[in-house]
Design a protein around this motif. Structure first.
Motif, PDB file in Angstrom:
ATOM      1  N   UNK A 135       0.966  -1.171   0.043  1.00  0.00           N
ATOM      2  CA  UNK A 135      -0.056  -0.038  -0.085  1.00  0.00           C
ATOM      3  C   UNK A 135       0.994   1.115   0.092  1.00  0.00           C
ATOM      4  N   UNK A 136       0.586   2.208  -0.733  1.00  0.00           N
ATOM      5  CA  UNK A 136       1.010   3.565  -0.881  1.00  0.00           C
ATOM      6  C   UNK A 136       0.316   4.552  -0.026  1.00  0.00           C
ATOM      7  N   UNK A 137       1.082   4.825   1.108  1.00  0.00           N
ATOM      8  CA  UNK A 137       0.282   5.780   1.986  1.00  0.00           C
ATOM      9  C   UNK A 137      -0.369   6.995   1.301  1.00  0.00           C
ATOM     10  N   UNK A 138       0.343   7.451   0.310  1.00  0.00           N
ATOM     11  CA  UNK A 138       0.081   8.642  -0.562  1.00  0.00           C
ATOM     12  C   UNK A 138      -1.270   8.282  -1.429  1.00  0.00           C
ATOM     13  N   UNK A 139      -1.469   7.228  -1.657  1.00  0.00           N
ATOM     14  CA  UNK A 139      -2.575   6.671  -2.555  1.00  0.00           C
ATOM     15  C   UNK A 139      -2.973   5.137  -2.303  1.00  0.00           C
ATOM     16  N   UNK A 140      -4.066   5.112  -1.325  1.00  0.00           N
ATOM     17  CA  UNK A 140      -4.672   3.813  -0.947  1.00  0.00           C
ATOM     18  C   UNK A 140      -5.125   2.982  -2.135  1.00  0.00           C
ATOM     19  N   UNK A 141      -4.971   1.719  -2.003  1.00  0.00           N
ATOM     20  CA  UNK A 141      -5.602   1.011  -3.343  1.00  0.00           C
ATOM     21  C   UNK A 141      -7.129   1.168  -3.543  1.00  0.00           C
ATOM     22  N   UNK A 142      -7.757   1.112  -4.590  1.00  0.00           N
ATOM     23  CA  UNK A 142      -9.232   1.349  -4.883  1.00  0.00           C
ATOM     24  C   UNK A 142      -9.520  -0.048  -5.113  1.00  0.00           C
ATOM     25  N   UNK A 195      -9.853  -6.058  -5.580  1.00  0.00           N
ATOM     26  CA  UNK A 195     -10.140  -7.228  -6.187  1.00  0.00           C
ATOM     27  C   UNK A 195      -9.265  -7.997  -6.882  1.00  0.00           C
ATOM     28  N   UNK A 196      -8.570  -7.219  -7.651  1.00  0.00           N
ATOM     29  CA  UNK A 196      -7.553  -7.989  -8.318  1.00  0.00           C
ATOM     30  C   UNK A 196      -6.514  -8.868  -7.760  1.00  0.00           C
ATOM     31  N   UNK A 197      -6.049  -8.084  -6.516  1.00  0.00           N
ATOM     32  CA  UNK A 197      -5.137  -8.658  -5.602  1.00  0.00           C
ATOM     33  C   UNK A 197      -5.770 -10.095  -5.118  1.00  0.00           C
ATOM     34  N   UNK A 198      -7.280  -9.983  -4.731  1.00  0.00           N
ATOM     35  CA  UNK A 198      -7.721 -11.183  -4.056  1.00  0.00           C
ATOM     36  C   UNK A 198      -7.726 -12.261  -5.120  1.00  0.00           C
ATOM     37  N   UNK A 199      -8.102 -11.867  -6.584  1.00  0.00           N
ATOM     38  CA  UNK A 199      -8.063 -12.916  -7.581  1.00  0.00           C
ATOM     39  C   UNK A 199      -6.880 -13.516  -7.642  1.00  0.00           C
ATOM     40  N   UNK A 200      -5.750 -12.735  -7.527  1.00  0.00           N
ATOM     41  CA  UNK A 200      -4.189 -13.362  -7.784  1.00  0.00           C
ATOM     42  C   UNK A 200      -3.910 -14.431  -6.754  1.00  0.00           C
ATOM     43  N   UNK A 201      -4.753 -14.467  -5.516  1.00  0.00           N
ATOM     44  CA  UNK A 201      -4.408 -15.480  -4.684  1.00  0.00           C
ATOM     45  C   UNK A 201      -4.808 -16.616  -5.102  1.00  0.00           C
TER      46      UNK A 201
END
Length: 545
Positions: A353-360, A365-371
């Motif tokens: 996570x970038x503290x200046x730009x939180x994930x949308x 959703x894409x990160x969950x799918x990659x699991x």
């Protein structure tokens, strides 16, 4: 209080609108009975404004040469909303934003806003093939009329538009029978009130007017969204599919496209311009709706939802049978290489996570799918991510994934949850155990104030060291060691068995040694562990279990 809107104000407005819709998302979903009772209007509006917000942030952060004028930023907002629009309500809202952006291109003063709001309402009406009163369109028109009659300041205009929208929303059940029968106000109109409330807040500098002030006023008993979906699936004569796609096409091709899609189904909304359009329609023949787009131009990002199948998936929900073959994963959202490594060692996938730009939501959703798992536990570790995670989870459940969002407020709570994770347990049992461990972990952090501000502990100045306990500023100090010691002493006063210290990238080397010694003096029976987290946003994270 602002006298004129500028690029910074638009950025603030987008952020506040996203927050307001995030807080009201589930409420709006529950109000959703028209045009299709599928319980997703709040989610669709949130995703649409999220896309608009992301576009504005990208435009502002593009570096040298980035657009910094009002017209350029509002154009980015409108295009982002158009590309990311979801559902009937999302496309209408995107078109409303486009009309507003075109009106504000002339400037951001009160007179211009008074002209821009009617232009936005007209654009929204023009996007809908068969406009119906008692909807978002009615609320937009009421706000526009009130703004046009206002002759005061920018603040007066924004406030008047918001109040008129609220009043119009209250009367939507009188205009649309399906709302009166369900005992609810219009879901899309409720979302627009939140957006206009955020605009008023941007100008006035007040708490957002939408999510809190309207919750008791407009939330009436509503059908369960899952029941509503099942009910729609049984309605004879109602189109079976929702089709939505982006379309690159000349303006001249649009009349024929609208005519053909109108003959195929209903709920037709076509928003956009300058060669790019977002097309939404409900039909029985999804293939024909896509073919119509092919004849008009180049359709892409094609989405087709079968209402009956979506209802069946929603009905299965948490009752979906568990199988060993499904697999289970944990995904942790953290910043800092050290924290990422700790989570990975504990068996978790990691989304940096970038503290200046939180994930949308789309990135979550894409990160969950990659699991690659059918069951996923998502550890947010940041309360600001709850709305985005909720929207992502709704999308993933529609795809058949089983997902639990643990709203951990700090990475130390996430580490506590990971410590008790056991994939051999049933999914629900594992989630309960992880939730209990996270909830039993009190958390604190040390941060440096960026400017003067009022806090729970008094007024702080730029450069002060802030000690936050459970999210609230409890201590204001001048040096990290002294402030951290005070915070840890307060936390240990309530007892505990384990202290976890996670040092940030800029934490002094002596900080850990001082705190370990303090813990031993105050609570000899307490164990203390120290990690180098490498996070940039906090000098120190503290967890006490």
């Amino acid at each position: 209080m602002l006298d004129t809107l500028d690029a910074t104000a638009v950025r603030t407005w987008c952020r506040l609108a996203l927050t307001a819709l995030g807080q009201a998302r589930e409420e709006i979903d529950a109000l959703n009975v028209y045009p299709v009772p599928d319980g997703d209007t709040g989610t669709n509006l949130y995703l649409t404004v999220e896309a608009a917000t992301e576009a504005v942030e990208s435009a502002v952060a593009a570096g040298p040469g980035a657009p910094d004028g009002l017209g350029a930023v509002t154009a980015a907002m409108a295009r982002g909303a158009l590309v990311g629009a979801r559902g009937n309500s999302g496309v209408i809202l995107a078109q409303w934003l486009r009309g507003l952006a075109e009106g504000l291109a002339a400037g951001g003063d009160a007179a211009t806003l008074r002209k821009a709001l009617p232009r936005a309402a007209d654009a929204a009406y023009q996007a809908v093939a068969d406009p119906v009163e008692g909807t978002l369109l009615t609320v937009a028109a009421a706000a526009a009329r009130a703004a046009a009659d206002e002759d005061g300041t920018l603040a007066d205009t924004a406030r008047t538009a918001c109040l008129a929208a609220r009043s119009a929303l209250r009367h939507t059940p009188e205009q649309l029978a399906v709302l009166a029968e369900a005992g609810v106000v219009d879901a899309g109109g409720r979302g627009l009130v939140a957006v206009l409330g955020a605009l008023a807040d941007t100008v006035l500098g007040h708490t957002p007017m939408g999510p809190v002030a309207l919750r008791q006023e407009f939330t009436l008993p509503a059908p369960d969204p899952h029941d509503a979906c099942e009910g729609h699936a049984r309605q004879p004569g109602h189109p079976a599919f929702e089709v939505i796609y982006l379309l690159e096409a000349d303006d001249a091709a649009l009349p024929a496209l609208r005519s053909r899609l109108s003959a195929l189904g209903d709920s037709l909304v076509v928003g956009g311009g300058d060669g790019l359009w977002n097309v939404h329609v409900h039909v029985d023949d999804a293939g024909a709706a896509v073919e119509a787009g092919v004849e008009a131009g180049r359709p892409y990002r094609i989405g087709i939802t079968h209402f009956a199948e979506a209802a069946a998936r929603a009905g299965r929900g948490a009752d979906r049978p568990e199988t060993a073959a499904a697999g289970r994963a944990v995904l942790s959202v953290v910043s800092g290489e050290g924290l990422a490594e700790l989570c990975a060692q504990a068996g978790s996938a990691v989304l940096p996570a970038d503290p200046d730009r939180p994930p949308v939501s789309a990135e979550l959703a894409d990160a969950v799918r990659r699991c690659g798992a059918r069951e996923v536990v998502l550890l947010l570790n940041d309360p600001e991510l709850r709305a985005a995670a909720g929207a992502a989870a709704d999308q993933l459940r529609e795809e058949g994934l089983r997902i639990a969002v643990l709203p951990t407020r700090s990475p130390v709570q996430g580490l506590a949850a990971l410590a008790v994770h056991d994939s051999s347990r049933r999914f629900d049992e594992d989630v309960v155990a992880m939730t209990s461990a996270a909830g039993a972990t009190r958390h604190a952090e040390l941060a440096v104030a960026e400017g003067e501000s009022w806090t729970m502990a008094g007024v702080c100045q730029a450069g002060d060291v802030l000690g936050l306990i459970d999210g609230d500023v409890a201590v204001i100090g001048t040096d990290p060691l002294g402030t951290a010691g005070t915070v840890l002493s307060r936390m240990l006063a309530a007892g505990g068995e384990l202290v976890t210290l996670v040092l940030g990238a800029d934490a002094p080397d002596a900080l850990a040694d001082e705190l370990v010694a303090l813990a031993r003096r105050q609570r000899p029976e307490v164990d203390t562990v120290v990690y180098r987290g490498g996070q940039e946003e906090a000098l120190l994270l503290i967890g006490v279990e």
